[in-house]
Write an enzyme that holds these catalytic residues in place. Sequence first.
Site, PDB file in Angstrom:
ATOM      1  N   CYS A  96      50.677  39.245  42.006  1.00  0.00           N
ATOM      2  CA  CYS A  96      50.001  38.281  41.131  1.00  0.00           C
ATOM      3  C   CYS A  96      50.711  36.944  41.186  1.00  0.00           C
ATOM      4  CB  CYS A  96      49.925  38.795  39.709  1.00  0.00           C
ATOM      5  SG  CYS A  96      51.534  39.135  39.037  1.00  0.00           S
TER       6      CYS A  96
ATOM      7  N   GLU B 210      47.938  40.390  31.192  1.00  0.00           N
ATOM      8  CA  GLU B 210      48.510  39.645  32.332  1.00  0.00           C
ATOM      9  C   GLU B 210      47.465  39.652  33.426  1.00  0.00           C
ATOM     10  OE1 GLU B 210      52.305  41.410  33.109  1.00  0.00           O
ATOM     11  OE2 GLU B 210      53.185  40.176  31.541  1.00  0.00           O
TER      12      GLU B 210
HETATM   13  P1  NAD Z   1      41.263  45.391  37.937  1.00  0.00           P
HETATM   14  O1  NAD Z   1      41.089  44.486  36.787  1.00  0.00           O
HETATM   15  O2  NAD Z   1      40.099  45.705  38.786  1.00  0.00           O
HETATM   16  O3  NAD Z   1      41.804  46.818  37.457  1.00  0.00           O
HETATM   17  C1  NAD Z   1      43.008  46.931  36.727  1.00  0.00           C
HETATM   18  C2  NAD Z   1      42.970  48.205  35.914  1.00  0.00           C
HETATM   19  O4  NAD Z   1      41.948  48.099  34.928  1.00  0.00           O
HETATM   20  C3  NAD Z   1      42.663  49.469  36.700  1.00  0.00           C
HETATM   21  O5  NAD Z   1      43.494  50.501  36.213  1.00  0.00           O
HETATM   22  C4  NAD Z   1      41.200  49.744  36.358  1.00  0.00           C
HETATM   23  O6  NAD Z   1      40.841  51.090  36.452  1.00  0.00           O
HETATM   24  C5  NAD Z   1      41.158  49.289  34.913  1.00  0.00           C
HETATM   25  N1  NAD Z   1      39.837  48.941  34.403  1.00  0.00           N
HETATM   26  C6  NAD Z   1      38.777  48.460  35.079  1.00  0.00           C
HETATM   27  N2  NAD Z   1      37.754  48.200  34.227  1.00  0.00           N
HETATM   28  C7  NAD Z   1      38.184  48.530  32.990  1.00  0.00           C
HETATM   29  C8  NAD Z   1      37.597  48.474  31.699  1.00  0.00           C
HETATM   30  N3  NAD Z   1      36.347  48.032  31.503  1.00  0.00           N
HETATM   31  N4  NAD Z   1      38.342  48.864  30.641  1.00  0.00           N
HETATM   32  C9  NAD Z   1      39.608  49.276  30.795  1.00  0.00           C
HETATM   33  N5  NAD Z   1      40.214  49.369  32.011  1.00  0.00           N
HETATM   34  C10 NAD Z   1      39.508  48.992  33.088  1.00  0.00           C
HETATM   35  O7  NAD Z   1      42.460  44.761  38.791  1.00  0.00           O
HETATM   36  P2  NAD Z   1      43.042  45.263  40.182  1.00  0.00           P
HETATM   37  O8  NAD Z   1      42.045  44.963  41.252  1.00  0.00           O
HETATM   38  O9  NAD Z   1      43.554  46.660  40.030  1.00  0.00           O
HETATM   39  O10 NAD Z   1      44.321  44.313  40.355  1.00  0.00           O
HETATM   40  C11 NAD Z   1      44.261  43.053  40.945  1.00  0.00           C
HETATM   41  C12 NAD Z   1      44.232  41.969  39.890  1.00  0.00           C
HETATM   42  O11 NAD Z   1      45.336  42.122  39.013  1.00  0.00           O
HETATM   43  C13 NAD Z   1      44.369  40.579  40.465  1.00  0.00           C
HETATM   44  O12 NAD Z   1      43.489  39.703  39.811  1.00  0.00           O
HETATM   45  C14 NAD Z   1      45.805  40.199  40.134  1.00  0.00           C
HETATM   46  O13 NAD Z   1      46.045  38.824  40.073  1.00  0.00           O
HETATM   47  C15 NAD Z   1      45.986  40.871  38.831  1.00  0.00           C
HETATM   48  N6  NAD Z   1      47.400  41.085  38.539  1.00  0.00           N
HETATM   49  C16 NAD Z   1      47.994  40.311  37.590  1.00  0.00           C
HETATM   50  C17 NAD Z   1      49.347  40.481  37.318  1.00  0.00           C
HETATM   51  C18 NAD Z   1      50.050  39.647  36.268  1.00  0.00           C
HETATM   52  O14 NAD Z   1      51.128  40.035  35.847  1.00  0.00           O
HETATM   53  N7  NAD Z   1      49.514  38.531  35.838  1.00  0.00           N
HETATM   54  C19 NAD Z   1      50.084  41.441  38.026  1.00  0.00           C
HETATM   55  C20 NAD Z   1      49.436  42.200  38.987  1.00  0.00           C
HETATM   56  C21 NAD Z   1      48.083  42.024  39.238  1.00  0.00           C
END
Ligand code: NAD
Length: 479
Positions: free
Chosen positions: A281, A247
């Site tokens: 999101c 997501e």
């Molecule tokens: P992010 O992608 O930076 O991080 C999300 C998670 O991924 C964190 O726990 C992080 O530690 C982990 N992570 C980072 N790199 C990784 C890797 N290489 N392998 C595995 N895990 C890794 O996102 P964020 O800044 O925490 O959240 C904001 C983003 O999330 C926005 O783009 C938002 O739109 C999206 N979001 C989407 C939804 C949805 O349901 N579509 C819901 C909430 C947030």
Amino acid sequence: MKFTYGNLIGGVWRDTPSTFHTMNPARPSQCAGTYALPTTGMVDEAVEAAADAQRAWRKLPAPERCAALARFVDAIEANRERLAHAVTVEQGKTLVESRGEIAKACAESRFMLQHVMTGEGTRHVPALRAGVRNMVLRRPRGVIVAITPWNFPVMTPMRKIAPALGFGNAVIIKASEFTPAAACILGELAAGVLPDGLLQVLHGGPDIGNALVSHPGVHGVTFTGSVGTGKRIVAATASNLAEVSLELGGKNAAVIHDADDLDACLDQVANAALMCTGQRCTAVSRVLVRRELRAQVAQGLAERAGNMRVGNGLDAATQLGPITHRAQLDHVMSAVSKAREEGARVAVGGRRLEIEGCEGGYFFAPTVLDGVRPDSAAAREEIFGPVISIVEYESLDDALNLLNSVEYGLTAAFFSNDAKAIARFVEECETGMLHVNHGTVPDSHMPFGGIKASGVGAYSVGPSAAAFYTTEHAVYLGK
Ligand code: NAD
């Protein structure tokens, strides 16, 4: 009170010498929590403990699993204030929003437990051979890794934990390194209610996330976060061929085509855009408006945004909290200055705010950008903050083209009283969720997910979740 947690592995909280800290975004000088980073060996141990726990758990009849999970949800409800406080202190949203998040997480979880009980995906199919019965069965997938972002520290983990465990899997949560307290509290509440090792909590950022998603003992990865990380996870799971459900981000539009009651429409749009400081999101990020209505819409949204009380989420008078972390604040500020350079007018906001008693807090004034060019970054790229970009259009065709012109496809809202225009929106809008004449806040029992760059694989909530949390088996029962 400061949070201090190790990693929850096989029912035991494990400390390590290597730690990291979180802070309160309303008062960044204040340390909110200290967490232990797991060693690589601990990642292996967690996957092994998950596999052990899952072997017994999957054999329990689904009603027993769901009854235990219902008790877990009861415990979450009973600890609502504790969880809400943890969310507000690390994430920044208001206590009212945090309580709402927890209520929604519980409602969604209960819905998914009912859903597990329907036996989704299992069915009888007519057989080609006489005397044979054909069945399609679904079985638990195995060990699920859940990686979650910082904007909904209770709801996003629970959106994964409830179906994962309900369908008979074990789950390892790696919460965002900015907001881990809530996941730790969930881990504590599971003690004594769920078997040890079934729900484990590991800390860390990209390194630990990558070690988990690419681990050979992991069978499924459910991820919520940014598009860039989603792509890295797809690449990492090439090594273990784990199933993925992603997501991702959005650039959600509200299209204002016509409205009998423009005030009510703008209330909906402002709310959908700004609640949780625009860090949902599904937040409305761009408003596409018919040319004749643009001035009224810009003024109405600017008034609503300008009247919002920004402050510390713990303060009862606050309507909008801070942005969750420094890099995100910098990202929002640079998106707004780029919008200015690309010709947008700041109708309201557009600047950092100082709040008394919260020196250095990551507060940003709710912002309305008017006259945003359709080809500019503010019209096309995710900002993920309290910023609304207004783009005008002439015809319904223009509106639908603009609506679908971005890489994302999460959610959209369409405001109109014209049945033909509504029918075209429902048929042509390229998003996973579509709302007519209200904002983009989803129900807790409807499928949740996106298409295009906003999502890959099964949706959370609802029937398609079974496709991710279980595997499919074609069974031929002969005589
Ligand atoms: P992010 O992608 O930076 O991080 C999300 C998670 O991924 C964190 O726990 C992080 O530690 C982990 N992570 C980072 N790199 C990784 C890797 N290489 N392998 C595995 N895990 C890794 O996102 P964020 O800044 O925490 O959240 C904001 C983003 O999330 C926005 O783009 C938002 O739109 C999206 N979001 C989407 C939804 C949805 O349901 N579509 C819901 C909430 C947030």
